[in-house]
Structures are given as structure tokens and as C-alpha cells.
Design an enzyme around this catalytic site. Sequence first.
Site, PDB file in Angstrom:
ATOM      1  N   TYR A 233       0.875  -1.167   0.000  1.00  0.00           N
ATOM      2  CA  TYR A 233       0.000   0.000   0.000  1.00  0.00           C
ATOM      3  C   TYR A 233       0.911   1.215   0.000  1.00  0.00           C
ATOM      4  O   TYR A 233       1.761   1.369   0.893  1.00  0.00           O
ATOM      5  CB  TYR A 233      -0.895   0.026   1.236  1.00  0.00           C
ATOM      6  CG  TYR A 233      -2.116  -0.856   1.151  1.00  0.00           C
ATOM      7  CD1 TYR A 233      -3.074  -0.647   0.174  1.00  0.00           C
ATOM      8  CD2 TYR A 233      -2.320  -1.878   2.081  1.00  0.00           C
ATOM      9  CE1 TYR A 233      -4.204  -1.449   0.101  1.00  0.00           C
ATOM     10  CE2 TYR A 233      -3.454  -2.677   2.023  1.00  0.00           C
ATOM     11  CZ  TYR A 233      -4.385  -2.457   1.032  1.00  0.00           C
ATOM     12  OH  TYR A 233      -5.510  -3.252   0.957  1.00  0.00           O
ATOM     13  N   ASP A 261      -5.921  -0.188  -6.420  1.00  0.00           N
ATOM     14  CA  ASP A 261      -7.377   0.018  -6.418  1.00  0.00           C
ATOM     15  C   ASP A 261      -7.880   0.543  -5.075  1.00  0.00           C
ATOM     16  O   ASP A 261      -9.054   0.406  -4.763  1.00  0.00           O
ATOM     17  CB  ASP A 261      -8.097  -1.288  -6.773  1.00  0.00           C
ATOM     18  CG  ASP A 261      -7.818  -2.404  -5.769  1.00  0.00           C
ATOM     19  OD1 ASP A 261      -7.026  -2.188  -4.829  1.00  0.00           O
ATOM     20  OD2 ASP A 261      -8.400  -3.499  -5.922  1.00  0.00           O
ATOM     21  N   HIS A 350     -10.497  -6.492  -5.516  1.00  0.00           N
ATOM     22  CA  HIS A 350     -10.173  -6.441  -4.086  1.00  0.00           C
ATOM     23  C   HIS A 350     -11.131  -7.317  -3.275  1.00  0.00           C
ATOM     24  O   HIS A 350     -11.545  -6.967  -2.175  1.00  0.00           O
ATOM     25  CB  HIS A 350     -10.232  -4.993  -3.580  1.00  0.00           C
ATOM     26  CG  HIS A 350      -9.253  -4.687  -2.488  1.00  0.00           C
ATOM     27  ND1 HIS A 350      -8.138  -3.919  -2.695  1.00  0.00           N
ATOM     28  CD2 HIS A 350      -9.214  -5.036  -1.183  1.00  0.00           C
ATOM     29  CE1 HIS A 350      -7.464  -3.789  -1.561  1.00  0.00           C
ATOM     30  NE2 HIS A 350      -8.103  -4.470  -0.632  1.00  0.00           N
TER      31      HIS A 350
END
Length: 488
Positions: A233, A261, A350
Site C-alpha cells: 500500500y 485500487d 479487491h
Amino acid sequence: MEDVASHATKEDCWVILHDRIYDLTHFLSRHPGGAAVILKVAGRDGTAAFAAIHPPDMVDILPESACVGQLDPEAAAARKASAEVDPEEKERRLRIAKCPPLEACFNLMDFESAAQTALSPEAWAYYSSGSDDEISLRDNRAAFQRIWLRPRVMVNVLNVDISTHILGHPASLPLYISATALGRLGHPDGEIALTRGAATTAIPQMLPTLASCSLKEMTDARADGQVQFYQLYVAQDRDHTARLIRAAEDRGCKGLFITVDAPQLGRREKDMRMKFIEEAPKEQDDSTAGRNEGAARAISSFIHPGLAWEDIPWFRSITRMPIILKGIQCGEDAVKAAHAGVDGIVLSNHGGRQMDTAPSGIEALAESVAALSAAGVPPGQMELYMDGGVRRGSDIFKALALGATAVGIGRPLLYAMSAYGSDGVVRAIRILQDELIMTMRLMGTPTVQDIQPGHVNARMVSVHSSSVPEDSLSRALYKPLVAPKSKL
């Protein structure tokens, strides 16, 4: 301990974490999960609650002045030796005892059923939740059932070889463990249980940024020759992001999977509602930060919403690891990724946890393969992966037929781990191995390389109103969203 216990108020809050004593008074208002979480363990040892959702090195974000002392080692050891089992751990063991025996699990849905028994309500809400109305969550599974197989017969399938390579590294089957956060919510070993399961079954593991275990713990648990990737991330602090990447490379990770995303985490209402109920104050309290967000959003406030295609060269400049973009959801972005020169992409929504009604990974895969071909991108220039909804060996076959190198699986292995530890992870992967071998034998494809687009009929994969027969297993396990209960 008596001294620590005297600091147990909102105005004077000390907490023990891993035998060190921290003054968290001034941190209460800044804690991403809200002050109430910390105040529950004020004046006491909060290690068990902390370790469930944080790696040990998370305390490094606190200023050095926050540490006001350390428990005497002998006293701490004696206290641990005489201490009773943590009440939450007692409850977990009681729930585990109610699970069916591991040998009774014959498919991945069985592990999800067992996990509903094994997990606390809070952990189940976090693991199982999807975004908004959870349409994409459910369609991840349903999309595979809109794809039909076209078997070939009279092929010599006496020997079936399901092995392959993922980013150039050998794998016993076209499968890797995808990154999932907060493993210790489900099991005390957390992501290390997944590491052990991956080692036993010889498949790669993707290590998550938001793991409950530290990067050092996860890489130290790695077996000789075991392949691990790192999921990133991207933080708003570029220096922090660079440190994460270099640490992963230094610890031997073989690929960088950048999640693209999640400029903001989606609204996962089951998780949000559970957190609200759990932490709602008895009286009006001004420490309500994070109560309407749930665990996922509370731990992810650092994620950078400004990540853009122009940042790819910077990532290239700071790492030698292959770069894969995780979370591509349409053909146009697949083509952009190819032009950007990345080494691979993961077609993924996700797990249905971000944008509801976004396409499933398998649907995005089919669209992206067509778009890449139309754009003249040579086959093999970029490896294609997908995740979301994989529950059968036949699902792996369908993904490979549509152009995937391999598939990722996350939540089902969390469920297996939660109920049965690393043994559950191994059994779940073995079930997929057996199912894939059976599928390949019945399809007339003795090797992974023999699987071709003509082995499937995927014309209906993008049709969302087709009358596919109901999947009784997944429907029976799905827990619908509920409205707030009346006080009456």
C-alpha cells in the site's frame, strides 16, 4: 503492575505492550481506531489486543518519550508463567472445539462454514465483509459459474502435471496466497501460519503491508527456497514507502505487488456496524474517532490517494524486484500497464471490498486479454494474474484458459487458518490441487501449457442477468446485510 494500574483514566492512560510501558494519554485522540480501544486496556497489559491487529514494530510510530519504562524481566516472566489464559483466547479455544474435524472439510466452502464458528463476531465481520450492497462480493463467485467447460476426450492423461512458474519461480500449481490483512484476528500465529502452509505445499506467498506479523517475523518463518512476494500500500510519505520496498527486497522478497485500487478503502458495512456496536459508549463520549469506519478503514488512513501512472518510473528506480500492479479492473488500464512497462498485473476487484458492482477478476481478465491483443501487446510481455471468487480447481482451470499465469487466493485460506491453523491451510490447498488434477484429466489437458481458450465457453461471463443455477453452498454461507436494531 500496581503502579501501571494507577494510570487508567482518559486523562492519564498507561498501557503495557510487550512488557514495555507506554503513556498513551496524548495519543488517544489521534489513534486511528478511536480512543475507546485503548481505554479498554488502560492501566493493564494490552499486548493481546494490540498483537491481534498490529505487528510488534508498530509501536515504533510512537515518540521515544511515550515509553515510560519496562517491566522488570524476572517479574514479567513470573507474571506470564502464573497468568491465566487471556479471556479472549479462552473463548477462541471454546469456539475452535465446536468446529467439525479437519478431515470433514471436502471443499473450500467447508472452511468458510467452520470459520463462522471459529471466529469472533468482530473478526468475522472484518474478514467476510464486502463493499456497499456486496454485489461484487457475490458475483466474484457467480462469474465463474457463467463460464462453461468444453472437455476433450481420447487424450492420454495417465500423468497430469499441474506445476508451473510464477514470475519465473517454480510453483507446485498455478496458485499463490494473496495478501490479506490482520491475520491474527483469526489465529494467534497470524500470517506465519500461511507462510508454513505455503512452504508445505510449495506455492508462493504474498506478504501484506497491513499484516499482524512484522515483515521480519514472516520472512524469518520462510523455509529454504520458499518464494515470497510483497504487497504494497503506497503511503503518502514517499520516504516511508521507499523504506518499505527496500526492507522487503532486503528480506528476500521476489516481487513487488503494488495495490492500485485503494486510494480510499471501501465502505464495508458489516465491519463498520460491528465496530460501532462494539465501541459505542454507554454515555455520550467525545472519543468517537473511527467508530463509523470499521477495522479496515481505521488502519489504512496512511494510504496515498495521489498514486498515478507517472509514479511507475520512481518505483523502478528504487527496486530490482519485478513490479506488478494489483487491482486492474478493465482492458484500458491493462493496456496502460503494458505501455508503462510493468512486469505483470492482477485483475482484481479487491475481493468485492472496494467498489461495488465493479467486475469480477475473471471478467476483467477476459476483457483485458482481448484489449491487449487489440492493442498489439505481444503475448507474454506481461504476466496476467487474477483473484476473487476462486473456490474450485475448475476455477483455476478457467482462469488459465482465459489467459492467466496463475490465480491468487486469500479469504478462503484465512478461513482455513482461523479454524485449523497451518494444517487447515495445507488441506485447503491440497483440495485445490486434487480438484485441478481431476479437472485437467477430464478436460484432456495433461499439462498446464495444454490449457487453451478453446477449452472454455466464456461468452456469458459479462452477462449479469443470466439464469445460472443457484450455488447452494455459497448461498447458504452468505450472511446478508442487516439494518440497525430498534431499541424497543
